[in-house]
Design a protein around this motif. Structure first.
Motif, short mmCIF file in Angstrom:
data_model
loop_
_atom_site.label_atom_id
_atom_site.label_comp_id
_atom_site.label_asym_id
_atom_site.label_seq_id
_atom_site.Cartn_x
_atom_site.Cartn_y
_atom_site.Cartn_z
N ILE A 1 -41.75 31.52 -73.40
CA ILE A 1 -41.67 31.04 -72.03
C ILE A 1 -43.06 31.00 -71.40
N PHE A 2 -43.85 32.04 -71.66
CA PHE A 2 -45.21 32.09 -71.11
C PHE A 2 -46.05 30.92 -71.61
N THR B 1 -43.47 33.17 -65.33
CA THR B 1 -42.69 33.53 -66.51
C THR B 1 -41.72 34.67 -66.24
N ILE B 2 -42.11 35.63 -65.45
CA ILE B 2 -41.28 36.82 -65.22
C ILE B 2 -39.92 36.46 -64.61
N ILE C 1 -36.18 36.75 -66.49
CA ILE C 1 -35.09 37.53 -65.90
C ILE C 1 -33.83 36.67 -65.79
N PHE C 2 -33.97 35.44 -65.32
CA PHE C 2 -32.80 34.57 -65.18
C PHE C 2 -32.20 34.18 -66.52
N THR C 3 -33.01 33.95 -67.54
CA THR C 3 -32.46 33.61 -68.84
C THR C 3 -31.75 34.80 -69.48
N ARG D 1 -26.36 37.58 -70.65
CA ARG D 1 -25.43 38.67 -70.37
C ARG D 1 -24.14 38.14 -69.75
N ILE D 2 -24.25 37.17 -68.87
CA ILE D 2 -23.07 36.58 -68.25
C ILE D 2 -22.22 35.87 -69.30
#
Length: 78
Positions: A7-8, A45-46, A50-52, A57-58
């Motif tokens: 992602i970064f 990126t952070i 977190i959202f991905t 998890r969802i």
């Protein structure tokens, strides 16, 4: 960690292309042009990471709920 670096790298490429095509004129980045791009990419990126991770998890929770509902229907419980 590998996912973070992927992602970064994507964010870094997008930011540097943005700066190359004139986006750097919006900010005063005369001294540390590429370093500022790396810092901006890091801070972008952070939240993306977190959202991905939350999305994964969802999805796992949805699968568990579906299994529980299927089991409940098989046993005839309301």
């Amino acid at each position: 960690m590998k996912h973070f670096f992927q992602i970064f790298l994507i964010c870094l490429i997008i930011i540097e292309v943005f700066f190359f095509f004139g986006g750097g004129l919006l900010f005063d980045l005369s001294r540390h042009y590429y370093g500022a791009g790396a810092a901006i990419a890091f801070f972008i990126t952070i939240p993306i990471l977190i959202f991905t991770e939350q999305n994964g998890r969802i999805a796992a929770l949805e699968k568990r709920i579906q299994k529980l509902e299927d089991r409940e229907l098989e046993h005839g419980e309301p």
